[in-house]
Design a protein around this motif. Structure first.
Motif, PDB file in Angstrom:
ATOM      1  N   ASP A   1      36.898  26.575  29.401  1.00 38.92           N
ATOM      2  CA  ASP A   1      37.416  27.663  28.562  1.00 38.92           C
ATOM      3  C   ASP A   1      38.597  27.207  27.716  1.00 38.92           C
TER       4      ASP A   1
ATOM      5  N   SER B   1      48.531  25.167  34.253  1.00 40.60           N
ATOM      6  CA  SER B   1      48.435  25.550  35.663  1.00 40.60           C
ATOM      7  C   SER B   1      48.423  24.322  36.574  1.00 40.60           C
TER       8      SER B   1
ATOM      9  N   ARG C   1      56.912  24.217  23.746  1.00 42.26           N
ATOM     10  CA  ARG C   1      55.711  23.431  24.053  1.00 42.26           C
ATOM     11  C   ARG C   1      56.065  21.966  24.332  1.00 42.26           C
TER      12      ARG C   1
ATOM     13  N   ARG D   1      46.323  33.012  26.254  1.00 42.10           N
ATOM     14  CA  ARG D   1      45.459  31.885  26.640  1.00 42.10           C
ATOM     15  C   ARG D   1      44.877  32.024  28.046  1.00 42.10           C
ATOM     16  N   LEU D   2      44.324  33.212  28.348  1.00 42.14           N
ATOM     17  CA  LEU D   2      43.645  33.386  29.633  1.00 42.14           C
ATOM     18  C   LEU D   2      42.289  32.694  29.563  1.00 42.14           C
ATOM     19  N   PHE D   3      41.658  32.533  30.720  1.00 42.00           N
ATOM     20  CA  PHE D   3      40.316  31.943  30.753  1.00 42.00           C
ATOM     21  C   PHE D   3      39.300  33.073  30.625  1.00 42.00           C
ATOM     22  N   PRO D   4      38.658  33.207  29.455  1.00 44.06           N
ATOM     23  CA  PRO D   4      37.848  34.411  29.203  1.00 44.06           C
ATOM     24  C   PRO D   4      36.608  34.535  30.093  1.00 44.06           C
ATOM     25  N   SER D   5      36.062  33.420  30.571  1.00 47.21           N
ATOM     26  CA  SER D   5      34.851  33.551  31.380  1.00 47.21           C
ATOM     27  C   SER D   5      35.171  33.746  32.861  1.00 47.21           C
ATOM     28  N   LEU D   6      36.456  33.794  33.193  1.00 47.20           N
ATOM     29  CA  LEU D   6      36.862  34.016  34.580  1.00 47.20           C
ATOM     30  C   LEU D   6      37.359  35.449  34.762  1.00 47.20           C
TER      31      LEU D   6
ATOM     32  N   GLU E   1      40.239  35.317  39.431  1.00 45.02           N
ATOM     33  CA  GLU E   1      39.982  33.887  39.274  1.00 45.02           C
ATOM     34  C   GLU E   1      41.042  33.240  38.384  1.00 45.02           C
TER      35      GLU E   1
ATOM     36  N   VAL F   1      43.289  30.124  39.627  1.00 44.55           N
ATOM     37  CA  VAL F   1      43.477  28.870  38.898  1.00 44.55           C
ATOM     38  C   VAL F   1      44.970  28.583  38.770  1.00 44.55           C
ATOM     39  N   GLY F   2      45.749  29.630  38.468  1.00 48.87           N
ATOM     40  CA  GLY F   2      47.195  29.467  38.354  1.00 48.87           C
ATOM     41  C   GLY F   2      47.812  28.938  39.643  1.00 48.87           C
TER      42      GLY F   2
ATOM     43  N   ARG G   1      49.597  34.614  36.351  1.00 47.87           N
ATOM     44  CA  ARG G   1      48.996  33.291  36.523  1.00 47.87           C
ATOM     45  C   ARG G   1      50.076  32.216  36.598  1.00 47.87           C
TER      46      ARG G   1
END
Lengths: 291, 274
Positions: A175, A183, B54, B95-100, B104, B108-109, B153
């Motif tokens: 993703d 993370s 960053r 920036r999250l994980f869209p398919s999770l 979840e 991951v975090g 997260r």
């Protein structure tokens, strides 16, 4: 009844095609790498199986886990060296690198094993043994066993991807690589694990193919890669169960084509492949076109 | 109490220069963050705030300068190593994980979490709505909810320094207030916060120390009590003609169209004092 029989044989062949396809689909889904050496690696796995059985005389089924582990290690190493370097240079580079790998493997196999074909002997009784349903339908144990193996592999992959920590990380990295780094995940290691798993399925595919037909250095690109591509495209890119559906559709189409005229067997398969590309380019299982 | 009394700095950035290709994004920025602080970086679009954050997270390589964390030089450390060492960022745009699913995402975090008080259960205590919706994909959630998940997260990794990049971006003021309401609990758990905020009044409300950037340079530094509104205005927009050009350049449209344009109550870019 001959038609029903053809469809059943095609359906069972679909299991083998799903084994060909799932590793290709996984590598593309996670890393956006189209691995043109996919089929050749399956042949390499098959030859390793032949070698292990010849030298150690282990039973055929025992050779599978050994080859899977060897190929998984090879997958991790290849990913962390060659493929990782290629990915960082862009998608086109990965195509050229895997194409080059394919040529090297194919010619290397011809050099060391000659162009003669060889099979993985599972015992004549098992290859030819079958049971009948009614008078017309005959189901052989070998393709049925490979079909069941394919379903087990896909179930295992699904469990791994949804339940395990690294399966979750593989999906997260697919993703958003940078967010996964935030993370604490090293995406290069996660890619390596994904490649190891993909190569593990390639090993099973190679041995299954060696049991079903015979192995020769050129079948990697001639049949395995092409059928894997067709199954992935028909089923839908990046979809795990789509590879089984795609494999079954391809297998059934070939069987029906072959039933009409034996010359039409490959033709019918590619006709369906083309039809899906025109009518439903995102594949049968994907919900819609993805960017 | 002077800042130095609280012990050594947790984060010490010295003379950081960062280029984006030919463009010089940061021209020698220094900042020192002490444990327990809420350090706010403010400035207009393109000032270099996010680049600075960053770079501290390891996503940009500085041309020169150094970053030390807890007394150790981390300038060459990979981003994931910094995260596991305790520098964790909530990136701009969530920036999250869209398919999770939500849970979840949190798992991951916490995959490589340090030892500490934050767990998924504690994040659910902080944002009680999450528990019921933990099985949902985050793509269906509102911007404010997604921002909360992104914060959760980061928290489950048990950071020592939490980098917050533009929490208010694209969110209605009332939602921004609600999200910043989590800050006291975060600080209470011993986490130090370095945040980037375009919304100056919001930044001044929560910050214990602030620095204003303009075109890659530091234009103001101090505590909110030390600086005057006029100083902040001057530092934010600059005084010279070059700075004028910076301000009049069009800012990208707000994705949700909800965010208030006010930098400060009663102050908008058009009403600035020249």
């Amino acid at each position: 009844m001959a038609w029903v029989n053809a469809i059943i044989q095609g359906l069972l062949t679909g299991g083998l095609y799903a084994l060909f396809a799932c590793g290709l689909s996984l590598l593309f889904g996670v890393m956006k790498v189209v691995n043109l050496a996919h089929g050749d690696l399956a042949v390499v796995a098959g030859y390793i199986g032949v070698g292990i059985i010849a030298v150690t005389h282990v039973p055929v089924l025992w050779s599978i886990p050994i080859v899977v582990v060897l190929m998984a290690v090879l997958g991790y190493v290849l990913q962390r060296s060659l493929l990782e370097a290629a990915i960082s240079r862009g998608e086109l580079t990965t195509l050229i690198v895997t194409f080059g790998l394919s040529i090297i493997i194919e010619n290397g196999l011809q050099q060391f094993f000659t162009a003669n074909s060889r099979g993985i002997g599972v015992g004549d009784s098992f290859v030819t043994a079958s049971f009948s349903i009614g008078s017309q339908i005959t189901i052989a144990y070998l393709p049925l066993g490979i079909f069941i193996l394919a379903v087990i592999v896909l179930l295992g992959l699904q469990m791994f991807m949804t339940r395990s920590k690294y399966g979750r990380l593989i999906r997260a990295v697919a993703d958003d690589r940078e967010a996964a780094q935030m993370s604490g995940a090293d995406y290069r290691h996660v890619f390596g694990i994904a490649a190891a798993i993909a190569f593990g399925t390639v090993a099973i595919a190679g041995i299954a193919d060696g049991m079903t037909t015979t192995l020769s250095p050129t079948i990697g690109t001639d049949t395995i890669l092409l059928f894997a591509f067709a199954s992935v495209v028909i089923g839908g890119l990046g979809s795990l169960w789509g590879t089984l559906l795609g494999g079954i559709v391809l297998g059934v189409a070939q069987a029906i084509g072959g039933q009409i005229n034996s010359n039409w067997e490959p033709l019918a398969g590619y006709a369906v492949f083309l039809l899906v590309l025109v009518v439903r380019p995102q594949g049968l299982t994907s919900r819609g076109a993805q960017s | 109490m002077s800042r130095q009394e609280s012990g050594g700095p947790l984060l010490d950035v010295r003379d950081l220069v960062v280029h984006h290709g030919q463009l010089r994004a940061l021209s020698g920025i220094s900042l020192t963050v002490f444990p327990g602080e809420v350090y706010a970086l403010i400035g207009a679009n393109g000032a270099g705030k996010s680049t600075l954050l960053r770079t501290i997270a390891g996503l940009h390589h500085p041309t020169s300068g150094s970053i030390s964390y807890d007394g150790k030089d981390v300038t060459g450390l990979r981003p994931e190593k910094r995260a596991t060492a305790g520098i964790v960022m909530v990136p701009e745009g969530r920036r999250l994980f869209p398919s999770l699913t939500l849970e979840e995402n949190l798992k991951v975090g916490g995959s490589f979490a340090r030892k500490g008080p934050w767990t998924i259960g504690r994040v659910y205590d902080l944002f009680p709505w999450m528990k019921e919706r933990r099985g949902q994909k985050t793509a269906q959630m509102s911007g404010g909810e997604q921002q909360s998940v992104a914060i959760g997260r980061a928290l489950v990794a048990n950071p020592r320094v939490l980098l917050l990049d533009e929490l208010s971006l694209g969110l209605a003021p009332v939602i921004v207030q609600r999200i910043y309401a989590m800050l006291p609990q975060v600080l209470e758990s011993g986490i130090t916060v370095l945040l980037v905020e375009q919304d100056v009044s919001q930044a001044l409300r929560v910050a214990t120390h602030l620095q204003c950037l303009l075109e890659g340079h530091t234009t103001l530094e101090g505590t909110p009590a030390e600086v005057t509104r006029e100083q902040v205005e001057a530092a934010y927009f600059g005084a010279g003609p070059a700075a004028q050009a910076e301000v009049s350049s069009p800012t990208p449209p707000d994705p949700d169209g909800q965010r208030s344009n006010a930098l400060w109550p009663g102050l908008t870019p058009s009403s600035r004092a020249c």
